[in-house]
Design a protein around this motif. Structure first.
Motif, PDB file in Angstrom:
ATOM      1  N   PHE A 173       0.833  -1.202   0.000  1.00  0.00           N
ATOM      2  CA  PHE A 173       0.000   0.000   0.000  1.00  0.00           C
ATOM      3  C   PHE A 173       0.870   1.255   0.000  1.00  0.00           C
ATOM      4  O   PHE A 173       0.626   2.195  -0.773  1.00  0.00           O
ATOM      5  N   GLU A 174       1.885   1.271   0.863  1.00  0.00           N
ATOM      6  CA  GLU A 174       2.728   2.462   0.959  1.00  0.00           C
ATOM      7  C   GLU A 174       3.495   2.696  -0.340  1.00  0.00           C
ATOM      8  O   GLU A 174       3.618   3.840  -0.799  1.00  0.00           O
ATOM      9  N   ARG A 175       4.007   1.634  -0.946  1.00  0.00           N
ATOM     10  CA  ARG A 175       4.718   1.789  -2.212  1.00  0.00           C
ATOM     11  C   ARG A 175       3.785   2.281  -3.312  1.00  0.00           C
ATOM     12  O   ARG A 175       4.129   3.177  -4.090  1.00  0.00           O
ATOM     13  N   ALA A 176       2.594   1.692  -3.373  1.00  0.00           N
ATOM     14  CA  ALA A 176       1.638   2.060  -4.419  1.00  0.00           C
ATOM     15  C   ALA A 176       1.127   3.484  -4.233  1.00  0.00           C
ATOM     16  O   ALA A 176       0.968   4.238  -5.192  1.00  0.00           O
ATOM     17  N   ARG A 177       0.862   3.871  -2.980  1.00  0.00           N
ATOM     18  CA  ARG A 177       0.377   5.229  -2.728  1.00  0.00           C
ATOM     19  C   ARG A 177       1.426   6.262  -3.141  1.00  0.00           C
ATOM     20  O   ARG A 177       1.116   7.288  -3.755  1.00  0.00           O
ATOM     21  N   LEU A 205      -5.606  -4.577  -4.724  1.00  0.00           N
ATOM     22  CA  LEU A 205      -5.235  -3.410  -3.914  1.00  0.00           C
ATOM     23  C   LEU A 205      -4.799  -2.256  -4.815  1.00  0.00           C
ATOM     24  O   LEU A 205      -5.199  -1.103  -4.591  1.00  0.00           O
ATOM     25  N   MET A 206      -3.983  -2.562  -5.837  1.00  0.00           N
ATOM     26  CA  MET A 206      -3.546  -1.508  -6.762  1.00  0.00           C
ATOM     27  C   MET A 206      -4.754  -0.856  -7.451  1.00  0.00           C
ATOM     28  O   MET A 206      -4.844   0.363  -7.571  1.00  0.00           O
ATOM     29  N   ASN A 207      -5.676  -1.680  -7.901  1.00  0.00           N
ATOM     30  CA  ASN A 207      -6.858  -1.149  -8.601  1.00  0.00           C
ATOM     31  C   ASN A 207      -7.724  -0.304  -7.681  1.00  0.00           C
ATOM     32  O   ASN A 207      -8.267   0.732  -8.090  1.00  0.00           O
ATOM     33  N   LEU A 208      -7.863  -0.734  -6.431  1.00  0.00           N
ATOM     34  CA  LEU A 208      -8.671   0.020  -5.474  1.00  0.00           C
ATOM     35  C   LEU A 208      -8.048   1.377  -5.177  1.00  0.00           C
ATOM     36  O   LEU A 208      -8.755   2.391  -5.065  1.00  0.00           O
ATOM     37  N   ILE A 209      -6.723   1.409  -5.056  1.00  0.00           N
ATOM     38  CA  ILE A 209      -6.045   2.687  -4.797  1.00  0.00           C
ATOM     39  C   ILE A 209      -6.289   3.643  -5.955  1.00  0.00           C
ATOM     40  O   ILE A 209      -6.568   4.831  -5.749  1.00  0.00           O
ATOM     41  N   GLU A 210      -6.207   3.133  -7.179  1.00  0.00           N
ATOM     42  CA  GLU A 210      -6.455   3.997  -8.338  1.00  0.00           C
ATOM     43  C   GLU A 210      -7.899   4.498  -8.352  1.00  0.00           C
ATOM     44  O   GLU A 210      -8.155   5.674  -8.655  1.00  0.00           O
TER      45      GLU A 210
END
Length: 440
Positions: A173-177, A205-210
């Protein structure tokens, strides 16, 4: 017109692809396979690729590991998806491998969702795996024991990948954010909510962050809160494969929790399946099965309660009707347990399937006509209601020459304890009548 095309931005690469690990050390989780001295780590370090099946839920790194193997072994990487591929694509992949071999390069052939290929399609890989033309890597979300040909399984090692745990997901999460939205803040509850929705699936998780990033920028919300996450995302995000391995694993867990008399565990698995989108009436039918298989005559109310729960759900629907299913689940878990009926039925079915067609004894046959009566049909039949205690002591109801099999053995729990006492009393009356019930 040329200036217009030059002004257009190139298509944006999805976050999940931008975040794909470029080395083993960047792969999240799977320490049981990638840690020091573990199987896949040793495979990479050996420099000798071997065919394998990667089995695990979506978004845990199956495709990534296959790509990293091709990179680590300096091999050609040819990928097929069983969803979109057929014999033509398989033939083209083999031709690519043969061309690579002529250039002195080995090929790793990656087949995603290999369980979707039929037997003939899976068999098509065998000669090329045996020849060493390709190193075969299949990825599947289904149990390969059931979905992959035994011939292919015997030529490949099976590695089980696990859903990503909380710590690897938090690090992702931290890397993707930082990559996708460095200027957008997330409070701790929002982060935890997104990780929970992702349910161990890194790609999700990546898709949800986007999705949340777009929603936050549109609504001009900062920082992102858990409430905003709930509003921005649909609720039905739990992993649940209605026809796959996870489905049957959870049904098994529900059934075994009921059988094990653990109401909290049973309720947990019921809610997990409802939350994941399982058909509530299907769950109701499974509860009915549990009522007759694991409780039976120890508490006959179980069957009535589960049938009523199904009827209640049909009348009320969701969410009101789900409470009736929960009530039935808790009752089943707390009820006295007996599989005596289940065992007796299975034993009788097995006996009948192997036994001959024994004739019905004359005294048990119906005699609606004079001819039948003259032939002895129904002769010497004793009407139980005319006997003391409405029981014809010593009477036989089995085919002639068949000994009492004793299939039904009540357990000393619940109502069956009383049933056992009654049957013991009736057997004593048979003995006192001086006649073996199986002798007729």
């Amino acid at each position: 017109m040329a200036d217009l095309f030059e002004a257009l931005e190139p298509p944006r690469v999805p976050l999940a692809e931008r975040m794909r690990p470029q080395s083993l050390d960047e792969v999240a989780g799977q320490a049981h396979l990638l840690g020091p001295g573990k199987p896949l780590r040793l495979a990479f370090e050996s420099g000798k690729p071997h065919s394998m099946i990667l089995w695990g839920p979506p978004g845990v790194g199956k495709t990534t590991l296959a790509r990293l193997m091709a990179q680590g072994f300096d091999a050609e990487f040819v990928a097929l998806s069983a969803v979109f591929s057929g014999v033509k694509e398989i033939r083209e992949a083999i031709q690519q491998a043969q061309a690579a071999k002529s250039r002195g390069r080995h090929t790793i052939l990656f087949v995603d969702e290999v369980h979707r290929f039929n037997k003939a399609q899976q068999d098509a890989f065998l000669p090329f795996v045996e020849q060493g033309l390709v190193t075969f890597i299949g990825a599947t979300t289904e149990n390969p024991s059931f979905e992959v040909n035994s011939a292919l399984l015997s030529r490949a090692s099976v590695y089980v990948l696990e859903p990503l745990g909380e710590q690897p997901m938090a690090a992702l999460f931290e890397r993707a954010r930082a990559d996708a939205c460095p200027g957008l803040g997330f409070d701790e509850d929002a982060r935890d909510r997104l990780i929970g929705f992702a349910d161990g699936d890194a790609r999700r998780l990546m898709n949800l962050i986007e999705q949340v990033q777009v929603a936050a920028e549109t609504a001009k919300v900062a920082p992102v809160t858990a409430t905003f996450v709930d509003e921005a995302l649909s609720r039905n995000l739990r992993r649940f494969d209605k026809g796959g391995e996870a489905f049957y694993d959870q049904i098994s867990a529900l059934h075994k929790s009921v059988r094990g008399s653990n109401p909290d565990a049973a309720l947990y698995w019921l809610c997990r399946m409802l939350d994941g989108g399982a058909d509530a009436l299907y769950l109701g039918r499974r509860l009915v099965r549990m009522a007759v298989e694991d409780i039976g005559l120890a508490d006959p109310r179980a069957l009535e309660i589960t049938l009523n729960a199904c009827s209640t759900y049909e009348r009320l629907g969701s969410p009101e009707g789900e409470l009736a299913l929960a009530q039935a689940t808790i009752f089943l878990a707390c009820a006295a347990k007996s599989n005596a009926v289940y065992k007796a039925y299975n034993a009788a079915r097995q006996f009948v399937s192997k036994d001959g067609s024994r004739p019905v004894p004359l005294h048990l046959r119906n005699a609606p006509t004079k001819l039948m009566k003259n032939l002895g049909y129904g002769k010497a039949y004793r009407y139980a209601h005319d006997e003391p205690d409405a029981y014809a002591a010593g009477e036989s109801y089995l085919p002639d020459g068949m000994a009492p099999p004793g299939w039904y053995q009540p357990v000393p729990r619940g109502l069956e304890q009383q049933i056992a006492e009654k049957l013991a009393r009736l057997r004593k009356l048979d003995e006192e009548a001086g006649e073996d019930p199986g002798a007729r």
